[in-house]
Design an enzyme around this catalytic site. Structure first.
Site, short mmCIF file in Angstrom:
data_model
loop_
_atom_site.label_atom_id
_atom_site.label_comp_id
_atom_site.label_asym_id
_atom_site.label_seq_id
_atom_site.Cartn_x
_atom_site.Cartn_y
_atom_site.Cartn_z
N ASP A 65 0.71 3.54 4.91
CA ASP A 65 -0.06 2.84 3.88
C ASP A 65 -1.05 1.89 4.57
OD1 ASP A 65 0.55 2.11 0.60
OD2 ASP A 65 -0.71 0.75 1.78
N HIS A 69 2.35 9.78 -5.48
CA HIS A 69 2.74 9.37 -4.13
C HIS A 69 4.03 8.59 -4.19
CE1 HIS A 69 -0.12 6.47 -5.86
NE2 HIS A 69 0.53 5.52 -5.23
N HIS A 86 6.22 5.81 -2.25
CA HIS A 86 6.23 4.77 -1.22
C HIS A 86 7.62 4.75 -0.57
CE1 HIS A 86 2.62 2.38 -2.69
NE2 HIS A 86 2.92 3.01 -3.81
P1 DGP Z 1 -0.09 2.57 -5.86
O1 DGP Z 1 -0.31 1.14 -6.26
O2 DGP Z 1 1.36 2.97 -6.03
O3 DGP Z 1 -1.07 3.52 -6.50
O4 DGP Z 1 -0.32 2.58 -4.30
C1 DGP Z 1 -1.45 3.09 -3.65
C2 DGP Z 1 -1.28 2.75 -2.21
O5 DGP Z 1 -2.21 3.49 -1.48
C3 DGP Z 1 -1.52 1.28 -1.85
O6 DGP Z 1 -0.32 0.73 -1.32
C4 DGP Z 1 -2.60 1.29 -0.81
C5 DGP Z 1 -2.66 2.74 -0.38
N1 DGP Z 1 -3.99 3.22 -0.06
C6 DGP Z 1 -5.08 3.15 -0.85
N2 DGP Z 1 -6.14 3.72 -0.24
C7 DGP Z 1 -5.69 4.16 0.96
C8 DGP Z 1 -6.32 4.82 2.05
O7 DGP Z 1 -7.51 5.16 2.04
N3 DGP Z 1 -5.55 5.10 3.13
C9 DGP Z 1 -4.22 4.78 3.18
N4 DGP Z 1 -3.55 5.10 4.28
N5 DGP Z 1 -3.59 4.15 2.16
C10 DGP Z 1 -4.32 3.84 1.08
#
Ligand code: DGP
Length: 115
Positions: free
Chosen positions: A32, A101, A103
Site C-alpha cells: 500500500d 481489494h 488489506h
Molecule cells: P480503500 O480505502 O480500502 O479503498 O483503500 C485504498 C488503498 O489503496 C489505500 O490504502 C491507499 C492505496 N492506494 C491508492 N492508490 C494507490 C497506488 O497508486 N499505489 C498503491 N500501491 N496503493 C495505492
C-alpha cells in the site's frame, strides 16, 4: 461507479508502477502506498470487480483464492503473531478505489474498534 480505469487496473496493466510482492494468474499483491502498519499489503483480483457488493455467485473460488493468498503472504511476511484483514466496501465502508481489494495489515498491535 466511474467507467474510467481504476488506479488498480492500471497497476494490473503495468501502466503505473507498484511494489508487487506476489502475482499469479488470478491476483496480485503489492505494498500500500500509504501504509497504516509496518506490513500493509493489498491483494487484488485481476478480474475487474468493483467491490464485495458486486460479486457474482461464481466468484466464490476466486475469493477463496484471494484469502488463501493472504494466508500465504501472512506466513511469508512473518506475521505469526497475528494480522488484520480488511475489505472496505462502498462509500460508508471507506472504500476509495473501486476495484475490490483486501488489506493485509500486521507487525504492530492493532486496536479495536476501528475508526
Ligand atoms: P480503500 O480505502 O480500502 O479503498 O483503500 C485504498 C488503498 O489503496 C489505500 O490504502 C491507499 C492505496 N492506494 C491508492 N492508490 C494507490 C497506488 O497508486 N499505489 C498503491 N500501491 N496503493 C495505492
Amino acid at each position: 461507479m466511474s467507467e474510467e480505469k481504476t488506479i488498480f487496473k492500471r497497476i494490473i496493466d503495468g501502466e503505473i508502477p507498484a511494489d508487487i510482492i506476489y502475482e499469479d494468474d488470478q491476483c496480485l499483491a503489492f505494498k500500500d502506498v500509504n501504509p497504516q502498519a509496518p506490513v500493509h499489503v493489498l491483494v487484488i483480483p485481476r478480474k475487474e470487480i468493483p467491490s464485495i457488493a458486486h460479486l457474482d455467485d461464481d466468484d466464490g473460488p476466486l475469493m477463496g483464492h484471494l484469502l488463501l493468498t493472504v494466508r500465504n503472504l501472512a506466513r511469508d511476511l512473518g506475521l505469526e503473531d497475528g494480522f488484520r484483514v480488511v475489505v472496505n466496501t462502498g462509500e460508508q465502508g471507506g472504500q476509495t478505489v473501486d476495484h475490490l481489494h483486501i488489506h493485509l495489515l500486521g507487525q504492530r498491535a492493532l486496536t479495536w474498534p476501528p475508526g
